[in-house]
Scaffold this motif. Sequence first.
Motif, PDB file in Angstrom:
ATOM      1  N   UNK A   1       0.833  -1.207   0.000  1.00 56.98           N
ATOM      2  CA  UNK A   1       0.000   0.000   0.000  1.00 56.98           C
ATOM      3  C   UNK A   1       0.868   1.257   0.000  1.00 56.98           C
ATOM      4  N   UNK A   2       1.951   1.243   0.762  1.00 52.93           N
ATOM      5  CA  UNK A   2       2.866   2.385   0.756  1.00 52.93           C
ATOM      6  C   UNK A   2       3.507   2.557  -0.610  1.00 52.93           C
ATOM      7  N   UNK A   3       3.857   1.464  -1.267  1.00 50.70           N
ATOM      8  CA  UNK A   3       4.436   1.545  -2.615  1.00 50.70           C
ATOM      9  C   UNK A   3       3.412   2.108  -3.592  1.00 50.70           C
ATOM     10  N   UNK A   4       2.176   1.623  -3.520  1.00 50.45           N
ATOM     11  CA  UNK A   4       1.124   2.112  -4.415  1.00 50.45           C
ATOM     12  C   UNK A   4       0.864   3.596  -4.201  1.00 50.45           C
ATOM     13  N   UNK A   5       0.942   4.042  -2.958  1.00 50.38           N
ATOM     14  CA  UNK A   5       0.751   5.466  -2.672  1.00 50.38           C
ATOM     15  C   UNK A   5       1.831   6.306  -3.355  1.00 50.38           C
ATOM     16  N   UNK A   6       3.004   5.709  -3.553  1.00 50.81           N
ATOM     17  CA  UNK A   6       4.094   6.398  -4.243  1.00 50.81           C
ATOM     18  C   UNK A   6       3.949   6.285  -5.758  1.00 50.81           C
ATOM     19  N   UNK A   7       2.996   5.472  -6.212  1.00 50.01           N
ATOM     20  CA  UNK A   7       2.748   5.344  -7.638  1.00 50.01           C
ATOM     21  C   UNK A   7       3.647   4.349  -8.357  1.00 50.01           C
ATOM     22  N   UNK A   8       4.339   3.509  -7.603  1.00 52.87           N
ATOM     23  CA  UNK A   8       5.225   2.516  -8.212  1.00 52.87           C
ATOM     24  C   UNK A   8       4.867   1.145  -7.638  1.00 52.87           C
ATOM     25  N   UNK A   9       4.653   0.156  -8.497  1.00 54.50           N
ATOM     26  CA  UNK A   9       4.375  -1.186  -7.968  1.00 54.50           C
ATOM     27  C   UNK A   9       5.529  -1.669  -7.093  1.00 54.50           C
ATOM     28  N   UNK A  10       5.204  -2.377  -6.046  1.00 59.16           N
ATOM     29  CA  UNK A  10       6.208  -2.848  -5.096  1.00 59.16           C
ATOM     30  C   UNK A  10       7.323  -3.624  -5.797  1.00 59.16           C
ATOM     31  N   UNK A  11       6.957  -4.443  -6.775  1.00 62.72           N
ATOM     32  CA  UNK A  11       7.962  -5.269  -7.449  1.00 62.72           C
ATOM     33  C   UNK A  11       8.812  -4.490  -8.455  1.00 62.72           C
ATOM     34  N   UNK A  12       8.684  -3.177  -8.481  1.00 63.56           N
ATOM     35  CA  UNK A  12       9.511  -2.323  -9.349  1.00 63.56           C
ATOM     36  C   UNK A  12      10.380  -1.360  -8.534  1.00 63.56           C
ATOM     37  N   UNK A  13      10.292  -1.413  -7.211  1.00 68.52           N
ATOM     38  CA  UNK A  13      11.030  -0.481  -6.360  1.00 68.52           C
ATOM     39  C   UNK A  13      12.517  -0.811  -6.309  1.00 68.52           C
ATOM     40  N   UNK A  14      13.318   0.225  -6.159  1.00 68.02           N
ATOM     41  CA  UNK A  14      14.754   0.041  -5.929  1.00 68.02           C
ATOM     42  C   UNK A  14      14.944  -0.575  -4.543  1.00 68.02           C
ATOM     43  N   UNK A  15      16.121  -1.126  -4.273  1.00 69.97           N
ATOM     44  CA  UNK A  15      16.371  -1.661  -2.928  1.00 69.97           C
ATOM     45  C   UNK A  15      16.129  -0.631  -1.823  1.00 69.97           C
ATOM     46  N   UNK A  16      16.607   0.592  -2.017  1.00 70.71           N
ATOM     47  CA  UNK A  16      16.394   1.621  -0.996  1.00 70.71           C
ATOM     48  C   UNK A  16      14.909   1.832  -0.746  1.00 70.71           C
ATOM     49  N   UNK A  17      14.129   1.934  -1.802  1.00 72.24           N
ATOM     50  CA  UNK A  17      12.707   2.196  -1.625  1.00 72.24           C
ATOM     51  C   UNK A  17      11.936   0.977  -1.127  1.00 72.24           C
ATOM     52  N   UNK A  18      12.455  -0.241  -1.374  1.00 71.41           N
ATOM     53  CA  UNK A  18      11.863  -1.429  -0.751  1.00 71.41           C
ATOM     54  C   UNK A  18      11.968  -1.301   0.770  1.00 71.41           C
ATOM     55  N   UNK A  19      13.110  -0.823   1.223  1.00 78.53           N
ATOM     56  CA  UNK A  19      13.328  -0.611   2.650  1.00 78.53           C
ATOM     57  C   UNK A  19      12.436   0.507   3.174  1.00 78.53           C
ATOM     58  N   UNK A  20      12.406   1.627   2.485  1.00 78.11           N
ATOM     59  CA  UNK A  20      11.653   2.795   2.940  1.00 78.11           C
ATOM     60  C   UNK A  20      10.170   2.475   3.103  1.00 78.11           C
TER      61      UNK A  20
END
Length: 162
Positions: A70-89
């Motif tokens: 849900x946090x990833x979607x709020x950022x507008x990027x699917x979770x499985x497309x996040x960078x390592x840093x943003x996976x953590x964030x």
Amino acid sequence: MTDISWQLESFCERCIINLGTALDIEIRDGNEYEAGLNMALDTISEMRTPDAIGGVPQKDRPQMLAEVKRYAEAAGIPYNKLSPLNQFIVAIPPYVFYCLEKYLPDEPELREEARRLMNTRGFPRYLQENLGHSISQTIGGAFYRPKVPGFLARLFGFGRHD
């Protein structure tokens, strides 16, 4: 968002450090997204150090993963497309909230402060920006990224973006 006691901030920092350290190891080993997060949570559950807090049983993980996504979607990027840093964030607020509910010392004032902050709109962002981002850069490894993708940089308010 500066109205947090040093005791609660210290507790949150320990949780974030534990998550970040374990997740960094998994990501560097090639385990990202759901698999990496689950393996990191396994690692945390097995830690036997004084600062080891935050084990998450298997039965509680689907809800946590849903919140992370849900946090990833709020950022507008699917979770499985996040960078390592943003996976953590994006994993920080759900994980810290879980730890606050399950592992915070049984001190009424501290618990009341945690409940109040968890219901404050800016607290997740505080955890991500003020604590998580600086901790990620201290950990380095998979998280050291001087460039953050444009939309997430604007959303979370840190890093350089194009």
